[in-house]
Each structure stands twice: as structure tokens, then as C-alpha cells.
Design an enzyme around this catalytic site. Structure first.
Site, PDB file in Angstrom:
ATOM      1  N   LYS A  92       0.843  -1.220   0.000  1.00 35.17           N
ATOM      2  CA  LYS A  92       0.000   0.000   0.000  1.00 35.17           C
ATOM      3  C   LYS A  92       0.865   1.252   0.000  1.00 35.17           C
ATOM      4  O   LYS A  92       2.033   1.212   0.410  1.00 35.17           O
ATOM      5  CB  LYS A  92      -0.931   0.034   1.225  1.00 35.17           C
ATOM      6  CG  LYS A  92      -0.227   0.025   2.597  1.00 35.17           C
ATOM      7  CD  LYS A  92       0.234   1.355   3.115  1.00 35.17           C
ATOM      8  CE  LYS A  92       1.043   1.264   4.395  1.00 35.17           C
ATOM      9  NZ  LYS A  92       1.790   2.462   4.755  1.00 35.17           N
TER      10      LYS A  92
ATOM     11  N   GLY B 280       7.706   1.679   4.523  1.00 36.17           N
ATOM     12  CA  GLY B 280       6.442   2.413   4.635  1.00 36.17           C
ATOM     13  C   GLY B 280       5.409   1.938   3.632  1.00 36.17           C
ATOM     14  O   GLY B 280       4.414   2.617   3.366  1.00 36.17           O
ATOM     15  N   LEU B 281       5.640   0.739   3.060  1.00 40.23           N
ATOM     16  CA  LEU B 281       4.709   0.206   2.054  1.00 40.23           C
ATOM     17  C   LEU B 281       3.840  -0.915   2.625  1.00 40.23           C
ATOM     18  O   LEU B 281       3.083  -1.555   1.902  1.00 40.23           O
ATOM     19  CB  LEU B 281       5.495  -0.325   0.845  1.00 40.23           C
ATOM     20  CG  LEU B 281       6.321   0.724   0.093  1.00 40.23           C
ATOM     21  CD1 LEU B 281       7.243   0.055  -0.922  1.00 40.23           C
ATOM     22  CD2 LEU B 281       5.402   1.722  -0.619  1.00 40.23           C
ATOM     23  N   GLY B 282       3.985  -1.172   3.929  1.00 37.76           N
ATOM     24  CA  GLY B 282       3.143  -2.171   4.591  1.00 37.76           C
ATOM     25  C   GLY B 282       3.470  -3.596   4.172  1.00 37.76           C
ATOM     26  O   GLY B 282       2.578  -4.459   4.170  1.00 37.76           O
TER      27      GLY B 282
ATOM     28  N   ASP C 184      -1.842  -1.494  10.003  1.00 32.47           N
ATOM     29  CA  ASP C 184      -2.212  -1.547   8.573  1.00 32.47           C
ATOM     30  C   ASP C 184      -2.787  -2.902   8.161  1.00 32.47           C
ATOM     31  O   ASP C 184      -3.220  -3.071   7.029  1.00 32.47           O
ATOM     32  CB  ASP C 184      -0.964  -1.354   7.692  1.00 32.47           C
ATOM     33  CG  ASP C 184      -0.269  -0.038   7.944  1.00 32.47           C
ATOM     34  OD1 ASP C 184      -0.913   0.883   8.465  1.00 32.47           O
ATOM     35  OD2 ASP C 184       0.924   0.047   7.607  1.00 32.47           O
TER      36      ASP C 184
END
Ligand code: C5P
Length: 307
Positions: A11, A103-105, A141
């Protein structure tokens, strides 16, 4: 043995505001999540005699991913097995394509994929709301990355409460990936030392979240103010992207989550020379920076079960 496989899509946060700090130390936030086509390949087999987790792929950090018991995919399988009373054993294989700590899960996407694959194989599957409840105990998340209703959602609370939104047409998204990750607890700690001003009241109309053109004008990330000044490479990348190629309007570039990945949305009709400019960023910004070309996704990948 029975197995199921899914692409665990990552994400980006199209906007991210950090709000109050709870007594628990966690922060309330408001964010617009969007899944991308880029994902880890996650396969889960059941019916064997042991429990295992095998992670491979070029995106793995040199020092590995740490102890298996702390891996979110492993913890997701244990949590599922406790809640459903099944399976006693499982073999998880992950081929990593999502940068780690970016930070892209990625870890959350793997956990969501494990919950979905196990549920697809389970003799008595859990209800969707039960699956989401387990997901939200694993990380902020994970709930969004477990639901399969939409690739776009407006989230609040710790990011675990959300409303899914109609999917938008796919759009090219280039990721600028750095050779270092940023620890989420550090990022929140830096922000707590230098809290953002309280947001002024704002009124979002749901139509604004139904078109790329209006979403573009809402793109924002509160973490940039504490992270970008600490990392010169990030600062250079964002400046280069926002100024590059004399585009009008300027290219959209934003850090995702608590970093370190920066993403840029490129319209499909963007000229070849302008899209090459994103590739050239890697050379300008510093050693070890990579560009990954992917797309926003207009559908959640389905789980495929097989024998
Ligand atoms: O949810 P996740 O496990 O990724 O969070 C890691 C850490 O980041 C938490 O332990 C907490 O310190 C911080 N955090 C926070 N507020 C959130 C999410 C995470 O303070 N909403």
C-alpha cells in the site's frame, strides 16, 4: 497437503495526518490507503507435520528479517490457528518483492495474505469481520491489507478502522526505494517531540475521493516534516521529483507511511522522456537507490487454492 497462494499487494498512503497521542502511546491518524500491484508472493500449505516460514527474494535486508516469532506473517498464522482452532501445522513461503521497512506495509500485507489464504483453506472459514478483528490485533495496517472489498479506503483510529471506497482506474506509480528503512516507533517518537499543529477543521466530500484529480490536491504526509530533514537522500529525491521535467502541474511525489519509500504518480500519457526522468533520479540521489515501476491497483488480488 492443501495449499493456497495470493499476491500480497503493498500500500501507499495518499494522505496521512497524525492526530492525538493516546494514553497507550499509540497515535490516532487519518489516512487514505491505496493498494498497489506490487506484492510479495505468499503461499501457505496445510496438512504437514511441522510449522515453518521460509522467506526469500532479492528485497531481503542483508541482516535478514529477525526472529521468526516476531514475523507478522508467522504471528498471523498463529493468531488464525488460535481463533479458528485450525490448522495445527502450516508451511508459509514468502517471496519478497516489497522493500522492507519502506512504509509500504510489506509485513502487514504478508500477514493479511496469510489470514486470507488460511481462511480460504479452512474447513470452517471465519466470517469477514472475525478475520478483520484478528488482523487489527497484529498491526495498524493489517486490517486494510486483509479486507478484499476495495483497493482504496479512508482509515482512522490507529488506521485499523476504515470505510472502503469505490476503486479508481489504475495509474502508474513509481517507487523510489532507499537502501535503508525507517523504524515506525522512531518516526512516531520524532513526531511526538515536534507535534504537528492541530489540523484546522476540514470538510471532505466523498466525491473528492472518487477522482484522481481531487485526490491529487489532498496528498500530504505529516511524517515528512520530521523524517525528510534527517535524511538528505529523501530530501533530494522529493525535491528532484517535484521539480523535474518542467511538468505542469508539477509531478506529485510523497513519502509513504513513515518512510523511507517515496512514490510518484505518473499519468499514463506522460511522455517517455519525463518517465525516464524518474529513473534518472536514482543516479542523482545517491548510491543504492532503486526505482520500482508499478501501478495502483483497481482490484484486490484473489486467493487461489490448489491441491
Ligand atoms: O502498528 P505497528 O506495529 O506497525 O506499530 C509500531 C509502533 O509504531 C508502535 O509500537 C507505536 O510505537 C507506533 N505507532 C503509533 N501509533 C500508531 C501506529 C504505530 O504510535 N497508530
Amino acid at each position: 497437503m492443501h495449499a493456497a497462494r495470493v499476491v500480497a499487494q503493498c500500500k501507499v498512503n495518499l494522505f496521512l495526518r497524525v492526530l492525538a497521542r493516546e494514553a497507550s502511546g499509540y497515535h490516532q491518524l487519518e489516512t487514505l490507503f491505496c493498494r498497489l500491484a506490487l506484492g510479495d508472493d505468499v503461499t501457505v500449505r496445510v496438512g504437514g507435520r511441522t510449522r515453518s516460514l521460509d522467506v526469500s527474494g532479492s528485497m531481503l535486508p542483508l541482516d535478514g528479517l529477525g526472529p521468526v516469532e516476531r514475523n507478522l506473517a508467522w504471528r498471523a498464522a498463529i493468531a488464525f490457528s488460535t481463533a479458528a482452532g485450525w490448522p495445527s501445522n502450516f508451511a508459509i513461503e514468502i517471496e519478497k518483492r516489497i522493500p522492507v521497512g519502506g512504509g509500504l506495509g510489506g509485513g502487514s500485507a504478508d500477514a493479511g495474505a496469510v489470514l486470507r489464504t488460511l481462511n480460504a483453506l479452512a474447513p470452517e472459514p471465519l466470517r469477514a469481520d472475525e478475520l478483520i478483528r484478528i488482523a487489527s490485533t497484529l498491526g495498524s495496517d493489517v486490517a486494510f491489507l486483509t479486507q478484499d472489498t476495495s483497493t482504496l479506503a479512508l482509515a482512522w483510529g490507529r488506521g485499523d478502522q476504515f470505510v472502503t471506497l469505490p476503486e479508481l482506474p489504475e495509474r502508474r506509480c513509481d517507487l523510489v526505494v532507499f537502501p535503508f528503512g525507517i523504524s515506525t516507533p522512531d518516526a512516531y517518537r520524532w513526531l511526538a517531540e515536534f507535534p504537528p499543529p492541530l489540523p484546522t477543521s476540514r470538510h471532505l466530500h466523498v466525491d473528492q475521493l472518487a477522482r484522481w484529480s481531487t485526490i491529487d490536491s489532498l496528498m500530504f504526509n505529516d511524517f515528512e516534516r520530521v523524517i525528510v530533514p534527517r535524511y538528505g537522500e529523501l530530501d533530494r529525491a522529493l525535491r528532484c521529483l517535484r521539480q523535474s521535467s518542467g511538468q505542469s502541474p508539477p509531478r506529485l511525489a510523497l513519502m509513504s507511511g513513515s518512510g523511507s519509500t517515496v512514490f510518484t504518480m505518473v499519468d499514463d500519457n506522460t511522455s517517455e522522456s519525463s518517465s525516464n526522468a524518474v529513473g534518472a533520479i536514482a543516479d542523482k540521489v545517491g548510491h543504492g537507490v532503486q526505482v520500482i515501476e508499478t501501478r495502483t491497483s483497481a482490484s484486490v488480488e484473489s486467493v487461489r487454492a490448489y491441491d
